[in-house]
Write a protein that holds these residues in place. Structure first.
Motif, PDB file in Angstrom:
ATOM      1  N   MET A   1       0.669  -1.156  -0.006  1.00 17.79           N
ATOM      2  CA  MET A   1       0.025   0.107   0.057  1.00 17.79           C
ATOM      3  C   MET A   1       0.910   1.314  -0.127  1.00 17.79           C
ATOM      4  O   MET A   1       0.363   2.064  -0.635  1.00 17.79           O
ATOM      5  N   LEU A   2       2.012   1.193   0.738  1.00 20.90           N
ATOM      6  CA  LEU A   2       2.975   2.524   0.844  1.00 20.90           C
ATOM      7  C   LEU A   2       3.508   2.725  -0.516  1.00 20.90           C
ATOM      8  O   LEU A   2       3.837   3.997  -0.951  1.00 20.90           O
ATOM      9  N   TYR A   3       3.551   1.560  -1.463  1.00 21.74           N
ATOM     10  CA  TYR A   3       4.214   1.642  -2.677  1.00 21.74           C
ATOM     11  C   TYR A   3       3.223   2.607  -3.493  1.00 21.74           C
ATOM     12  O   TYR A   3       3.958   3.654  -4.066  1.00 21.74           O
ATOM     13  N   TYR A   4       2.059   2.669  -3.306  1.00 23.07           N
ATOM     14  CA  TYR A   4       1.022   3.339  -4.176  1.00 23.07           C
ATOM     15  C   TYR A   4       1.196   4.799  -3.754  1.00 23.07           C
ATOM     16  O   TYR A   4       1.046   5.627  -4.611  1.00 23.07           O
ATOM     17  N   LEU A   5       1.137   4.831  -2.355  1.00 19.84           N
ATOM     18  CA  LEU A   5       1.200   6.106  -1.795  1.00 19.84           C
ATOM     19  C   LEU A   5       2.558   6.801  -2.136  1.00 19.84           C
ATOM     20  O   LEU A   5       2.399   8.238  -2.661  1.00 19.84           O
ATOM     21  N   PHE A   6       3.513   6.291  -2.099  1.00 13.60           N
ATOM     22  CA  PHE A   6       4.796   7.114  -2.355  1.00 13.60           C
ATOM     23  C   PHE A   6       4.843   7.264  -3.919  1.00 13.60           C
ATOM     24  O   PHE A   6       5.498   8.130  -4.255  1.00 13.60           O
ATOM     25  N   GLN A   7       4.489   6.378  -4.897  1.00 12.65           N
ATOM     26  CA  GLN A   7       4.553   6.527  -6.211  1.00 12.65           C
ATOM     27  C   GLN A   7       3.511   7.906  -6.463  1.00 12.65           C
ATOM     28  O   GLN A   7       4.047   8.518  -7.294  1.00 12.65           O
ATOM     29  N   PHE A  23      12.127   0.953  -5.801  1.00 13.17           N
ATOM     30  CA  PHE A  23      13.668   0.017  -5.541  1.00 13.17           C
ATOM     31  C   PHE A  23      13.159  -1.217  -4.918  1.00 13.17           C
ATOM     32  O   PHE A  23      12.960  -1.155  -3.684  1.00 13.17           O
ATOM     33  N   ILE A  24      12.982  -2.423  -5.553  1.00  8.84           N
ATOM     34  CA  ILE A  24      12.714  -3.737  -4.813  1.00  8.84           C
ATOM     35  C   ILE A  24      13.448  -3.958  -3.653  1.00  8.84           C
ATOM     36  O   ILE A  24      13.131  -4.346  -2.652  1.00  8.84           O
ATOM     37  N   PHE A 258      17.169 -16.177  -5.601  1.00  4.58           N
ATOM     38  CA  PHE A 258      16.698 -16.719  -6.690  1.00  4.58           C
ATOM     39  C   PHE A 258      15.487 -15.925  -7.515  1.00  4.58           C
ATOM     40  O   PHE A 258      15.655 -15.658  -8.706  1.00  4.58           O
ATOM     41  N   ALA A 259      14.659 -15.296  -6.652  1.00  7.50           N
ATOM     42  CA  ALA A 259      13.600 -14.641  -7.053  1.00  7.50           C
ATOM     43  C   ALA A 259      13.996 -13.109  -7.610  1.00  7.50           C
ATOM     44  O   ALA A 259      13.446 -12.735  -8.530  1.00  7.50           O
ATOM     45  N   TRP A 260      15.019 -12.614  -6.983  1.00  5.75           N
ATOM     46  CA  TRP A 260      15.686 -11.257  -7.162  1.00  5.75           C
ATOM     47  C   TRP A 260      16.294 -11.323  -8.673  1.00  5.75           C
ATOM     48  O   TRP A 260      16.280 -10.487  -9.540  1.00  5.75           O
ATOM     49  N   VAL A 261      17.049 -12.512  -8.668  1.00  2.00           N
ATOM     50  CA  VAL A 261      17.666 -12.749 -10.089  1.00  2.00           C
ATOM     51  C   VAL A 261      17.108 -12.739 -11.167  1.00  2.00           C
ATOM     52  O   VAL A 261      16.978 -12.248 -12.347  1.00  2.00           O
ATOM     53  N   SER A 262      15.924 -13.713 -11.234  1.00  2.00           N
ATOM     54  CA  SER A 262      14.961 -14.201 -12.052  1.00  2.00           C
ATOM     55  C   SER A 262      14.026 -12.833 -12.635  1.00  2.00           C
ATOM     56  O   SER A 262      13.822 -12.933 -13.737  1.00  2.00           O
ATOM     57  N   GLY A 263      13.766 -11.953 -11.662  1.00  2.00           N
ATOM     58  CA  GLY A 263      12.912 -10.895 -12.137  1.00  2.00           C
ATOM     59  C   GLY A 263      13.761  -9.690 -12.204  1.00  2.00           C
ATOM     60  O   GLY A 263      13.109  -8.679 -12.814  1.00  2.00           O
ATOM     61  N   ASN A 264      15.083  -9.730 -12.401  1.00  2.00           N
ATOM     62  CA  ASN A 264      15.814  -8.765 -12.775  1.00  2.00           C
ATOM     63  C   ASN A 264      16.642  -8.697 -14.344  1.00  2.00           C
ATOM     64  O   ASN A 264      17.332  -9.773 -14.331  1.00  2.00           O
ATOM     65  N   ILE A 265      16.370  -7.925 -15.077  1.00  2.00           N
ATOM     66  CA  ILE A 265      16.729  -8.353 -16.446  1.00  2.00           C
ATOM     67  C   ILE A 265      18.160  -8.360 -16.565  1.00  2.00           C
ATOM     68  O   ILE A 265      19.035  -8.977 -17.540  1.00  2.00           O
ATOM     69  N   GLY A 280      10.425 -10.588  -9.570  1.00  2.00           N
ATOM     70  CA  GLY A 280      11.227  -9.743  -8.574  1.00  2.00           C
ATOM     71  C   GLY A 280      10.453  -9.199  -7.315  1.00  2.00           C
ATOM     72  O   GLY A 280      10.961  -8.940  -6.482  1.00  2.00           O
ATOM     73  N   GLU A 281       9.078  -8.812  -7.648  1.00  2.00           N
ATOM     74  CA  GLU A 281       8.210  -8.381  -6.679  1.00  2.00           C
ATOM     75  C   GLU A 281       8.025  -9.251  -5.316  1.00  2.00           C
ATOM     76  O   GLU A 281       7.896  -8.890  -4.166  1.00  2.00           O
ATOM     77  N   MET A 282       8.443 -10.680  -5.812  1.00  2.00           N
ATOM     78  CA  MET A 282       8.298 -11.515  -4.791  1.00  2.00           C
ATOM     79  C   MET A 282       9.280 -11.300  -3.672  1.00  2.00           C
ATOM     80  O   MET A 282       9.142 -11.847  -2.413  1.00  2.00           O
ATOM     81  N   THR A 283      10.308 -10.617  -4.029  1.00  2.00           N
ATOM     82  CA  THR A 283      11.613 -10.724  -3.382  1.00  2.00           C
ATOM     83  C   THR A 283      11.049  -9.829  -1.921  1.00  2.00           C
ATOM     84  O   THR A 283      11.538 -10.247  -0.497  1.00  2.00           O
ATOM     85  N   ILE A 284      10.146  -8.915  -2.145  1.00  2.00           N
ATOM     86  CA  ILE A 284       9.612  -8.167  -0.934  1.00  2.00           C
ATOM     87  C   ILE A 284       8.934  -9.248   0.054  1.00  2.00           C
ATOM     88  O   ILE A 284       9.023  -9.281   1.320  1.00  2.00           O
ATOM     89  N   TYR A 285       7.921  -9.973  -0.403  1.00  3.01           N
ATOM     90  CA  TYR A 285       7.172 -10.948   0.271  1.00  3.01           C
ATOM     91  C   TYR A 285       8.076 -11.824   1.072  1.00  3.01           C
ATOM     92  O   TYR A 285       8.077 -12.246   2.135  1.00  3.01           O
TER      93      TYR A 285
END
Length: 409
Positions: A1-7, A23-24, A258-265, A280-285
């Motif tokens: 939720m904070l992501y959308y607020l600060f965006q 930034f993830i 692995f999640a961060w690498v797989s989601g980073n081009i 890569g968004e899964m890295t946060i979770y």
């Protein structure tokens, strides 16, 4: 939720520091810090609440040293892990991301199954808890949801690298020009293999290429098996103080990489691993989940002040399985989840050998003093804190082996 607020603040008012939420890595760091604070600060309050409601564990007599002293220790501590994961994830992750939605569903789904099992054991005085068939139905149900989503949802795709890709150009421009368009695929990754992609559809397309449209008949059952196996593996590992939570934290941190690498081009291109858009968004979770597990250890290490119960263990296993499937690394599970694997294998070997010898010789014989494997070492007189520490070391070793599959092929 904070992501959308600060965006919004960044786009409309150029609010100082708001761009950090793009930034993830920053959001993952904030998620793990918050989850640690929630699990350690509020964990004690939850434990006291469980104690006040007499949610104490009923210990079966197994002849293990120190077992009697654990009677009455509050269980359902998995609630701490679930809350400390969900709150930071909802605050810092993009909650419209399909992978985050899948993980939220997994956490709540398995949490309800585990909570029901624990509640029946404690409040209804039913030692068996939720019947095994209902647990399996719940696990299969989650597997169907995950499998169907992974196969049919339009936002779950992969991008394959073009044969003439220029790594330096990608690294400098961070453009996706060296990747083919996003496509839906049933491909996964084979560890330690040079051409390390395997398509589940090939299990039927060798008969007739036109059967590719029926690949879901293969893919979804495989997902169901993985979800069921890993969640049960985590459940079996939860037998002594700190073992399941500590082992899971090691596994989860490995999967976060692995999640961060797989989601980073850039890094997926450099390491020549499958690029999975939006994963890569899964890295946060995962970061929030790892923080919750480590924070839970504050109260769960020997002597435990709380047990996670099935509320925690089934949830942990379900989340780990879904993460591995989502980042196409499920074939790494026997390595990265090696502790779960060997615990489950020890039970299967023990039960199978006992039944075989009883049928052949008239009496059942055992290979281990007791299964799962950690109880075998307890029976040999090794203190449980030493068993846990050694299992953690093995878990770290297996995690390192899993990580080097990024380059060693």
């Amino acid at each position: 939720m904070l992501y959308y607020l600060f965006q919004y603040l960044e786009n409309e008012y150029q609010f100082p520091g708001a761009s950090l939420f793009q930034f993830i890595t920053f959001r993952a760091a904030m998620a793990i810090i918050l989850s640690l604070l929630i699990s350690t600060i509020y964990g004690k309050r939850i434990i006291n609440f469980l104690r006040s409601k007499q949610m104490g564990e009923s210990i079966r007599e197994l002849g293990l040293e120190g077992q009697a002293e654990k009677a009455g220790t509050p269980t359902m501590g998995g609630i701490i892990i679930i809350l400390a994961t969900l709150i930071p994830a909802l605050l810092f992750a993009k909650i419209d991301n399909i992978y985050i939605i899948l993980l939220l569903i997994t956490t709540l789904w398995m949490g309800v199954i585990g909570f029901t099992d624990d509640y029946l054991k404690i409040k209804k005085k039913d030692k068996e808890g939720l019947a095994g068939k209902f647990k399996v139905i719940g696990q299969v149900g989650l597997g169907v949801i995950v499998g169907c989503t992974m196969y049919f949802h339009n936002d779950i795709t992969i991008k394959e690298e073009k044969l003439n890709s220029d790594i330096e150009q990608v690294a400098s421009s961070e453009e996706e020009s060296d990747f083919n368009p996003a496509v839906k695929s049933t491909k996964t990754t084979i560890p330690f293999s040079k051409n390390n992609e395997f398509d589940y559809a090939s299990l039927i397309t060798w008969i007739n290429p036109d059967l590719a449209k029926y690949a879901w008949l293969i893919f979804i059952p495989i997902v169901i098996i993985i979800v069921t196996a890993v969640s049960n593996g985590a459940n079996l590992t939860d037998g002594i103080d700190g073992l399941a939570a500590g082992s899971s934290a090691i596994i989860v941190l490995t999967l976060a990489l692995f999640a961060w690498v797989s989601g980073n081009i850039v890094f997926s291109d450099y390491l020549n691993v499958m690029y999975i858009p939006n994963s890569g968004e899964m890295t946060i979770y995962i970061a929030a989940f790892a923080g919750a597990l480590v924070g839970f250890l504050w109260y769960n290490t020997y002597p435990a002040q709380v047990f996670m119960g099935d509320t925690g263990s089934l949830t942990i296993g379900g989340i780990i399985a879904v993460i591995a499937i989502a980042i196409r690394k499920e074939l790494l599970i026997p390595i990265v989840c090696g502790i779960f694997f060997i615990e489950t294998l020890s039970v299967m070997i023990q039960v199978s050998w006992f039944k075989y010898t009883r049928k052949k010789y008239g009496e059942g014989r055992r290979i281990f003093l007791m299964s799962p494997l950690h109880h075998h070492y307890q029976k040999k007189g090794i203190h449980e804190s030493k068993i846990v520490a050694r299992f953690w070391i093995i878990g770290i070793f297996l995690a390192i082996i899993a990580v080097i599959t990024l380059k060693v092929r």
